[in-house]
Design a protein around this motif. Structure first.
Motif, PDB file in Angstrom:
ATOM      1  N   ILE A  52       0.807  -1.224   0.000  1.00 14.59           N
ATOM      2  CA  ILE A  52       0.000   0.000   0.000  1.00 14.59           C
ATOM      3  C   ILE A  52       0.838   1.271   0.000  1.00 14.59           C
ATOM      4  N   SER A  66       0.462   4.163  -5.290  1.00 15.20           N
ATOM      5  CA  SER A  66       0.594   3.032  -4.365  1.00 15.20           C
ATOM      6  C   SER A  66       0.470   1.744  -5.185  1.00 15.20           C
ATOM      7  N   PRO A  68      -1.752  -0.769  -4.865  1.00 16.14           N
ATOM      8  CA  PRO A  68      -3.126  -0.996  -5.323  1.00 16.14           C
ATOM      9  C   PRO A  68      -3.527  -0.055  -6.466  1.00 16.14           C
ATOM     10  N   HIS A  72      -4.817  -0.998 -10.084  1.00 15.62           N
ATOM     11  CA  HIS A  72      -6.103  -0.444 -10.516  1.00 15.62           C
ATOM     12  C   HIS A  72      -6.003   0.065 -11.953  1.00 15.62           C
ATOM     13  N   ASN A 150      -2.152  -5.247   5.852  1.00 13.25           N
ATOM     14  CA  ASN A 150      -2.659  -4.316   4.839  1.00 13.25           C
ATOM     15  C   ASN A 150      -3.897  -4.805   4.119  1.00 13.25           C
ATOM     16  N   VAL A 151      -4.128  -6.110   4.128  1.00 11.51           N
ATOM     17  CA  VAL A 151      -5.284  -6.630   3.398  1.00 11.51           C
ATOM     18  C   VAL A 151      -6.314  -7.208   4.368  1.00 11.51           C
ATOM     19  N   GLU A 152      -5.821  -7.956   5.364  1.00 15.07           N
ATOM     20  CA  GLU A 152      -6.766  -8.642   6.237  1.00 15.07           C
ATOM     21  C   GLU A 152      -7.083  -7.871   7.508  1.00 15.07           C
ATOM     22  N   GLY A 153      -6.244  -6.872   7.818  1.00 17.11           N
ATOM     23  CA  GLY A 153      -6.562  -6.014   8.952  1.00 17.11           C
ATOM     24  C   GLY A 153      -6.258  -6.643  10.291  1.00 17.11           C
ATOM     25  N   ARG A 175       5.638   0.246   8.873  1.00 23.18           N
ATOM     26  CA  ARG A 175       4.196  -0.017   8.932  1.00 23.18           C
ATOM     27  C   ARG A 175       3.782  -0.461  10.336  1.00 23.18           C
ATOM     28  N   GLU A 179       1.440   1.436  13.110  1.00 21.13           N
ATOM     29  CA  GLU A 179       0.244   0.762  13.624  1.00 21.13           C
ATOM     30  C   GLU A 179       0.329   0.540  15.131  1.00 21.13           C
TER      31      GLU A 179
ATOM     32  N   THR B  56      -1.597   4.335   4.444  1.00 23.97           N
ATOM     33  CA  THR B  56      -2.085   3.399   5.458  1.00 23.97           C
ATOM     34  C   THR B  56      -3.422   2.834   4.970  1.00 23.97           C
ATOM     35  N   THR B  57      -4.184   2.255   5.894  1.00 21.49           N
ATOM     36  CA  THR B  57      -5.486   1.712   5.506  1.00 21.49           C
ATOM     37  C   THR B  57      -6.552   2.241   6.456  1.00 21.49           C
ATOM     38  N   ARG B  59     -10.772   1.266   7.788  1.00 21.14           N
ATOM     39  CA  ARG B  59     -11.784   0.200   7.760  1.00 21.14           C
ATOM     40  C   ARG B  59     -12.880   0.506   6.744  1.00 21.14           C
ATOM     41  N   HIS B  67     -12.193  -7.570   1.255  1.00 24.47           N
ATOM     42  CA  HIS B  67     -11.682  -6.207   1.394  1.00 24.47           C
ATOM     43  C   HIS B  67     -12.181  -5.514   2.650  1.00 24.47           C
ATOM     44  N   PRO B  68     -11.759  -5.955   3.842  1.00 28.62           N
ATOM     45  CA  PRO B  68     -12.179  -5.218   5.029  1.00 28.62           C
ATOM     46  C   PRO B  68     -11.480  -3.868   5.147  1.00 28.62           C
ATOM     47  N   LEU B  69     -10.429  -3.669   4.354  1.00 24.12           N
ATOM     48  CA  LEU B  69      -9.628  -2.450   4.459  1.00 24.12           C
ATOM     49  C   LEU B  69      -9.543  -1.734   3.119  1.00 24.12           C
ATOM     50  N   PRO B  71      -6.924   0.904   1.161  1.00 25.91           N
ATOM     51  CA  PRO B  71      -5.660   1.624   1.214  1.00 25.91           C
ATOM     52  C   PRO B  71      -5.852   3.113   0.882  1.00 25.91           C
ATOM     53  N   GLU B 121     -10.398   0.737  -4.807  1.00 27.35           N
ATOM     54  CA  GLU B 121     -11.857   0.854  -4.832  1.00 27.35           C
ATOM     55  C   GLU B 121     -12.482  -0.324  -4.119  1.00 27.35           C
TER      56      GLU B 121
END
Ligand code: FAD
Ligand code: SF4
Lengths: 417, 124
Positions: A52, A66, A68, A72, A150-153, A175, A179, B56-57, B59, B67-69, B71, B121
């Motif tokens: 990210i 970034s 993503p 995109h 970054n993806v699963e939180g 990171r 956090e 960062t991300t 929620r 995709h719970p997050l 970016p 997105e």
């Protein structure tokens, strides 16, 4: 399982990362009629959706993006084409240019006229580097941690030791700190940082993260979860020196100790491998098996995703030429890494076209000169293993090469061995 | 009080380690060990007001389990000293779908004049 579906295509691309996406779009643009893209996970993008941070796209999109965002853009381009995108589809067998792929419910056999390998690389794990000590939970590769956060939180730990100063490890140090986790220290076997200086400054120094170079993890202590990580200084043979141990309380150990290309499919069909760790490629990005081309990190670890896309596009353009029967193969000259060169890509030269040589040095040097055979040389104030060297040689000069090309790098030592 | 720092210049691959010193009014009183003017300017900026882009991300309230997050990035660099506070502010944000690439997630974060925007997105 409900039988095997057979289909024929012009070009099949294996892997939907920045390389595979670029290859698929370009193959279609260059005139291939049916192009299919196989991606084993449910989402396109390869490693980039979890990257990210910024730093992608400056060359390819002329804009800093970034990971993503970079993907995109590529996915939007792909959507404008009629490339058949098959996600959750894993290529499990490669026989020449025939692929057997497993989807959720079926096996598909794809007879392609040309195949482009874009499987990327994976991280070395604990097993690959043999860390002693207990086997508690809490040891992750840096990339796994990157995906978790970054993806699963999910933050994998509170007190973290990182082994290896590759870019992924340093980026995760920042990171995790942001956090709210504590990065206790970062440990590097070699006497210098393995990743880019920008990351050393903005990921380690910015957050005052202690760095131990010429050290390694000599013990991991903990029953169920990591409790302590012991590090030691190392000697010239890279062995821990008794009496130099330092013990840190930590619940997590992250490994950032290098990447290895995904080679299973390549070796299955007899593609030769090289010191890069990946398949041998010529200057047209064809492997040693005719009709199989390769691009991106499956060939060698590129510094920039931009170059991954670029090399994969070149593989695609040549794959289409191959299908049409006019791949400009004129001769064969081998390329070999010599003094202080860990590897060079391409490994052979077959055309009379301009060539971009990519290489990495083994040791950092200053006032260095890189010589490509007897014909081309370039001077550098510094060369570092973390910074890929790229030398573009025009076609006129390439014509001069008739014998094996050895690439050497001379200079003054910047860090004592 | 004067402040001193060693700043690694990131303006070219040489990576000069510039020694820089400023006085209490943030005026550069000395700089050394740089090979060109860019290094001096860069080191001054780094000691007076270092800035960084924050990625960062946040929620996402979504049915989409992959995709719970989301970016996000600051559109421009913000003062380095504000990174942790910016993280805290963003930790409290939950975004409703759909969000599109480039949507403003947090306008004018910490009154820096800089917006935080989505770099991906989530459509459902
Ligand atoms: C953990 C990790 C973190 C990284 N972080 C960064 C970073 O921060 N910045 C950076 O510039 N680079 C980073 N890299 C390097 C990164 O891999 C490249 O920049 C870029 O993603 C390489 O693109 P690629 O298309 O060659 O491979 P990848 O992005 O790895 O994509 C390969 C794709 O192929 C798919 N695949 C593999 N085998 C099969 C199969 N048999 N069948 C179907 N699909 C298959 C994979 O699922 C994957 O989606 C990282 C690499 C790793 C491993
Ligand atoms: S001071 Fe000049 S030469 Fe030195 S790193 Fe900065 S830009 Fe490069």
């Amino acid at each position: 399982m409900s039988g095997i579906i057979e289909r024929s295509v012009d070009v099949a691309v294996i892997g939907g990362g920045p390389g595979g996406l670029g290859a698929a779009i370009k193959a279609r643009e260059a005139g291939a009629k049916n192009v299919v893209l196989l991606e084993r996970s449910e989402e396109l993008g390869g490693m980039l959706p979890q990257c990210i941070h910024n730093g992608f796209g400056l060359h390819y999109f002329k804009e800093e993006l970034s990971g993503p965002a970079y993907i995109h853009r590529l996915v939007k381009e792909l959507a404008k084409t009629d490339v058949d995108v098959m996600t959750q589809t894993m290529a499990i067998k490669l026989e020449g240019t025939r692929i057997t792929a497993l989807t959720e419910k079926t096996l598909t056999r794809i007879n392609a006229k040309a195949v482009i390998l874009g499987m990327g690389c994976r991280e070395r794990s604990r097993g690959n580097i043999r860390i002693p000590g207990h086997r508690p939970a809490g040891v992750f590769t840096a990339g796994t941690a990157q995906r978790l956060i970054n993806v699963e939180g999910y933050i994998p730990g509170k007190k973290v030791v990182i082994l290896g100063s590759g870019d992924i490890g340093m980026i995760m140090a920042r990171r995790l700190t942001l956090e709210g986790a504590e990065v206790v220290c970062l440990v590097e076997l070699l006497p210098f940082i393995g990743g880019l200086i920008r990351n050393e400054v903005q990921c380690l120094r910015d957050f005052n993260i202690p760095v131990y170079t010429s050290h390694t993890v000599s013990d991991v202590i903990g029953k169920n979860r990591v409790e302590k990580v012991v590090i030691s200084q190392i000697d010239k043979e890279l062995k821990p020196i008794p009496g130099t141990e330092k013990e840190f309380e930590a619940d997590t150990l992250l490994l950032s100790v290098g990447l290895i290309p995904e080679n299973e499919l390549s070796t299955m069909t007899g593609v030769k491998l090289e010191p890069t760790g990946g398949p041998q490629v010529d200057d047209l990005w064809q492997t040693s098996v005719s009709g199989i081309f390769a691009g991106g990190n499956v060939v060698h670890v590129h510094d920039l995703a931009d170059y991954v896309t670029e090399s994969s596009e070149m593989a695609a353009v040549n794959a289409v030429k191959y299908i049409n029967g006019y791949l400009p193969v004129e001769r064969k000259v081998n390329v070999k890494g010599g003094k202080n060169i860990r590897y060079v890509v391409p490994n052979t030269i077959v055309s009379n076209q301009p060539v971009s040589f990519f290489m990495r040095v083994t040791w950092p040097l200053k006032n260095a000169t890189v010589r490509i055979g007897g014909l081309v040389s370039k001077k550098y104030a510094f060369v570092r293993p973390s910074e890929q060297i790229r030398i573009d040689v025009p076609a006129e000069m390439m014509k001069g090469f008739r014998e094996d090309i050895i690439v050497n790098c001379d200079g003054e030592e910047d860090v004592a061995r | 009080m004067n402040r001193k720092a060693e700043v690694i210049c990131l303006q070219c691959p040489l990576a000069c380690r510039v020694e820089v010193e400023v006085d209490k009014d943030n005026k550069v009183v000395s700089a050394s060990n740089y090979k060109c003017k860019r290094g001096k300017t860069y080191a001054a900026q780094e000691i007076i007001n270092p800035v960084r882009v924050l990625t960062t991300t946040v929620r996402v309230l979504t049915r989409d389990q992959i995709h719970p997050l989301l970016p996000v990035t600051t559109r421009e660099a913000i003062p380095k000293g504000l990174l942790q506070d910016a993280m805290k502010q963003l930790a409290g944000i939950e975004v409703k779908t759909p969000v599109k690439y480039g949507d403003v997630i947090c306008p004018n974060i910490l009154n820096t004049g800089v917006d935080v925007v989505a770099t991906s997105e989530v459509l459902n």
